[in-house]
Scaffold this motif. Structure first.
Motif, PDB file in Angstrom:
ATOM      1  N   ASN A 108       0.822  -1.217   0.000  1.00 50.73           N
ATOM      2  CA  ASN A 108       0.000   0.000   0.000  1.00 50.73           C
ATOM      3  C   ASN A 108       0.854   1.264   0.000  1.00 50.73           C
ATOM      4  N   LEU A 109       2.118   1.122   0.371  1.00 54.23           N
ATOM      5  CA  LEU A 109       3.009   2.283   0.433  1.00 54.23           C
ATOM      6  C   LEU A 109       3.588   2.548  -0.954  1.00 54.23           C
ATOM      7  N   LYS A 110       2.742   2.987  -1.852  1.00 52.14           N
ATOM      8  CA  LYS A 110       3.077   3.111  -3.271  1.00 52.14           C
ATOM      9  C   LYS A 110       4.176   4.120  -3.561  1.00 52.14           C
ATOM     10  N   ASN A 111       4.400   5.054  -2.641  1.00 55.92           N
ATOM     11  CA  ASN A 111       5.385   6.115  -2.899  1.00 55.92           C
ATOM     12  C   ASN A 111       6.770   5.801  -2.339  1.00 55.92           C
ATOM     13  N   LEU A 112       6.914   4.655  -1.701  1.00 57.60           N
ATOM     14  CA  LEU A 112       8.214   4.300  -1.120  1.00 57.60           C
ATOM     15  C   LEU A 112       9.288   4.171  -2.194  1.00 57.60           C
ATOM     16  N   THR A 113      10.424   4.789  -1.945  1.00 63.70           N
ATOM     17  CA  THR A 113      11.611   4.560  -2.775  1.00 63.70           C
ATOM     18  C   THR A 113      12.672   3.802  -1.987  1.00 63.70           C
ATOM     19  N   SER A 129       3.139  -8.442  -1.783  1.00 62.67           N
ATOM     20  CA  SER A 129       2.704  -7.074  -2.071  1.00 62.67           C
ATOM     21  C   SER A 129       3.863  -6.099  -2.236  1.00 62.67           C
ATOM     22  N   VAL A 130       5.053  -6.496  -1.774  1.00 59.34           N
ATOM     23  CA  VAL A 130       6.214  -5.611  -1.945  1.00 59.34           C
ATOM     24  C   VAL A 130       6.473  -5.369  -3.435  1.00 59.34           C
ATOM     25  N   CYS A 131       6.047  -6.311  -4.269  1.00 60.53           N
ATOM     26  CA  CYS A 131       6.257  -6.195  -5.715  1.00 60.53           C
ATOM     27  C   CYS A 131       5.364  -5.135  -6.347  1.00 60.53           C
ATOM     28  N   GLU A 132       4.480  -4.534  -5.550  1.00 62.59           N
ATOM     29  CA  GLU A 132       3.567  -3.498  -6.045  1.00 62.59           C
ATOM     30  C   GLU A 132       4.060  -2.090  -5.725  1.00 62.59           C
ATOM     31  N   ILE A 133       5.234  -2.019  -5.101  1.00 67.62           N
ATOM     32  CA  ILE A 133       5.793  -0.694  -4.773  1.00 67.62           C
ATOM     33  C   ILE A 133       6.700  -0.290  -5.933  1.00 67.62           C
ATOM     34  N   TYR A 134       6.103   0.166  -6.999  1.00 70.39           N
ATOM     35  CA  TYR A 134       6.820   0.323  -8.264  1.00 70.39           C
ATOM     36  C   TYR A 134       7.883   1.412  -8.256  1.00 70.39           C
ATOM     37  N   LYS A 135       7.820   2.320  -7.293  1.00 68.69           N
ATOM     38  CA  LYS A 135       8.829   3.385  -7.215  1.00 68.69           C
ATOM     39  C   LYS A 135      10.056   2.961  -6.407  1.00 68.69           C
ATOM     40  N   LEU A 136      10.011   1.767  -5.835  1.00 68.11           N
ATOM     41  CA  LEU A 136      11.057   1.328  -4.921  1.00 68.11           C
ATOM     42  C   LEU A 136      12.426   1.255  -5.614  1.00 68.11           C
ATOM     43  N   LYS A 137      13.418   1.882  -4.984  1.00 68.48           N
ATOM     44  CA  LYS A 137      14.794   1.852  -5.482  1.00 68.48           C
ATOM     45  C   LYS A 137      15.703   1.016  -4.588  1.00 68.48           C
ATOM     46  N   LEU A 146      14.340 -14.107   7.922  1.00 67.12           N
ATOM     47  CA  LEU A 146      13.294 -14.305   6.939  1.00 67.12           C
ATOM     48  C   LEU A 146      13.433 -15.675   6.276  1.00 67.12           C
ATOM     49  N   SER A 147      12.306 -16.259   5.893  1.00 67.58           N
ATOM     50  CA  SER A 147      12.313 -17.585   5.286  1.00 67.58           C
ATOM     51  C   SER A 147      11.413 -17.581   4.054  1.00 67.58           C
ATOM     52  N   GLY A 148      11.256 -18.761   3.455  1.00 67.19           N
ATOM     53  CA  GLY A 148      10.409 -18.855   2.278  1.00 67.19           C
ATOM     54  C   GLY A 148      11.118 -18.375   1.020  1.00 67.19           C
ATOM     55  N   GLU A 149      10.378 -18.319  -0.065  1.00 65.30           N
ATOM     56  CA  GLU A 149      10.960 -17.967  -1.353  1.00 65.30           C
ATOM     57  C   GLU A 149      10.849 -16.466  -1.639  1.00 65.30           C
ATOM     58  N   LEU A 150      11.687 -16.013  -2.539  1.00 63.87           N
ATOM     59  CA  LEU A 150      11.578 -14.633  -3.005  1.00 63.87           C
ATOM     60  C   LEU A 150      10.253 -14.462  -3.747  1.00 63.87           C
ATOM     61  N   PRO A 151       9.605 -13.324  -3.598  1.00 66.06           N
ATOM     62  CA  PRO A 151       8.353 -13.093  -4.337  1.00 66.06           C
ATOM     63  C   PRO A 151       8.572 -13.282  -5.839  1.00 66.06           C
ATOM     64  N   GLN A 152       7.678 -14.031  -6.477  1.00 66.95           N
ATOM     65  CA  GLN A 152       7.851 -14.381  -7.889  1.00 66.95           C
ATOM     66  C   GLN A 152       7.854 -13.164  -8.816  1.00 66.95           C
ATOM     67  N   GLN A 153       7.173 -12.094  -8.429  1.00 66.41           N
ATOM     68  CA  GLN A 153       7.077 -10.922  -9.296  1.00 66.41           C
ATOM     69  C   GLN A 153       8.033  -9.808  -8.884  1.00 66.41           C
ATOM     70  N   ILE A 154       9.110 -10.167  -8.209  1.00 62.94           N
ATOM     71  CA  ILE A 154      10.074  -9.166  -7.746  1.00 62.94           C
ATOM     72  C   ILE A 154      10.606  -8.312  -8.895  1.00 62.94           C
ATOM     73  N   GLY A 155      10.628  -8.890 -10.092  1.00 55.44           N
ATOM     74  CA  GLY A 155      11.126  -8.163 -11.256  1.00 55.44           C
ATOM     75  C   GLY A 155      10.210  -7.047 -11.721  1.00 55.44           C
ATOM     76  N   ASN A 156       9.013  -6.953 -11.123  1.00 56.81           N
ATOM     77  CA  ASN A 156       8.114  -5.847 -11.450  1.00 56.81           C
ATOM     78  C   ASN A 156       8.663  -4.513 -10.969  1.00 56.81           C
ATOM     79  N   LEU A 157       9.634  -4.583 -10.092  1.00 53.31           N
ATOM     80  CA  LEU A 157      10.223  -3.355  -9.531  1.00 53.31           C
ATOM     81  C   LEU A 157      11.282  -2.827 -10.501  1.00 53.31           C
ATOM     82  N   LYS A 158      10.818  -2.173 -11.526  1.00 54.76           N
ATOM     83  CA  LYS A 158      11.691  -1.731 -12.617  1.00 54.76           C
ATOM     84  C   LYS A 158      12.684  -0.650 -12.194  1.00 54.76           C
ATOM     85  N   ASN A 159      12.406   0.043 -11.092  1.00 57.29           N
ATOM     86  CA  ASN A 159      13.303   1.110 -10.635  1.00 57.29           C
ATOM     87  C   ASN A 159      14.268   0.641  -9.558  1.00 57.29           C
ATOM     88  N   LEU A 160      14.192  -0.640  -9.202  1.00 56.81           N
ATOM     89  CA  LEU A 160      15.010  -1.159  -8.110  1.00 56.81           C
ATOM     90  C   LEU A 160      16.501  -1.110  -8.456  1.00 56.81           C
TER      91      LEU A 160
END
Length: 284
Positions: A108-113, A129-137, A146-160
């Motif tokens: 929900n924190l869409k403006n996070l960089t 949901s971290v994959c929805e923070i598209y401004k994230l750098k 932390l455990s488990g797998e990396l979010p499958q859509q992590i590559g959606n973060l084009k500005n990372l």
């Protein structure tokens, strides 16, 4: 009449004290203070004063845009209310004693960089949901539990630009989508439990300057495409189970010169590719 005037002035004064941010944002900050033992922080907040005066909080245009409470002895959990700070651009809680999980609705924190909750005691998985923070750098969650797998859509973060998740217990393979994060400069996934191969699509990460996969359980051949990463200055993919031949340039680039583990747990060195006919490894 005098009493009414006094009451009016009191209400007006109280309103002016807190009018610099919305009630929702102020309440979210108070929840953070309460849930992380604010009375024991190194630098505390005076909740009777305007939010703009609170340590580590930056307010612009009556909106909370930054929280930086690194190394301030926060003990406890991050409240779910944190996601109500929808104008937040930076959240830095590095090096505290925060336990619990990353809020599932952090997206929900869409403006996070910048999201930095590294060097804490977080457990659970990294929410999808971290994959929805598209401004994230910058996404830094290293040195937690932390455990488990990396979010499958992590590559959606084009500005990372920085993905730093080392020293956790992450499992599974590197999601193929990650190779689409072409702005990545720093990728630190070392000291986890990742397996599978490093994809040939790594060649897409042309901005990459630092790659660390050290101390995982990855296997397969070392992709020659790593040599196409002209900006790569630091690399450590040793102490995995990679095999095959490697070029001299990659051996020299790797901090531990491609020291791997075989299926018996014995350290082996991958030989430089000076023959096109066979792969050779030598045991220490």
């Amino acid at each position: 009449m005098k009493n009414l005037s006094t009451l009016f002035l009191t209400v007006l004064f109280s309103f002016s004290m807190f009018a610099n941010v919305s009630v929702t944002e102020r309440d979210a900050l108070v929840k953070l203070y309460e849930k992380t033992n604010g009375n024991q922080w190194i630098t505390k907040w005076d909740l009777t004063k305007p939010v703009s005066s609170w340590y580590g909080v930056t307010v612009q245009d009556e909106k909370v845009v930054s929280i930086n409470l690194a190394n301030n002895n926060l003990v406890g959990e991050i409240p779910n209310d944190i996601v109500n700070l929808v104008n937040l651009e930076e959240l830095d809680l590095h090096k505290n004693h925060i336990s619990g999980t990353v809020p599932s609705l952090v997206g929900n924190l869409k403006n996070l960089t910048t999201l930095n909750i590294s060097f804490n005691n977080l457990s659970g998985t990294i929410p999808e949901s971290v994959c929805e923070i598209y401004k994230l750098k910058q996404l830094e969650l290293y040195m937690n539990d932390l455990s488990g797998e990396l979010p499958q859509q992590i590559g959606n973060l084009k500005n990372l630009e920085i993905l730093s998740l080392f020293n956790n217990g992450l499992t599974g393979q590197i999601p193929s989508s990650l190779y689409n994060a072409k702005s990545l400069k720093v990728l630190l996934l070392n000291s986890n439990k990742l397996n599978g191969e490093l994809g040939h699509e790594v060649a897409n990460l042309k901005s990459l300057e630092n790659l660390s996969l050290f101390d995982n359980k990855m296997n397969g051949e070392v992709p020659v495409e790593l040599e196409k990463l002209n900006n790569l200055k630091e690399m450590n993919i040793s102490y995995n189970m990679f095999n095959g031949l490697v070029s001299k340039s990659l051996v020299l680039l790797d901090t531990l010169n491609m020291t791997m583990l075989n299926d018996k747990g014995i350290t082996v060195l991958l030989d430089v590719n000076d023959s096109e006919y066979k792969a050779i490894v030598s045991e220490d």
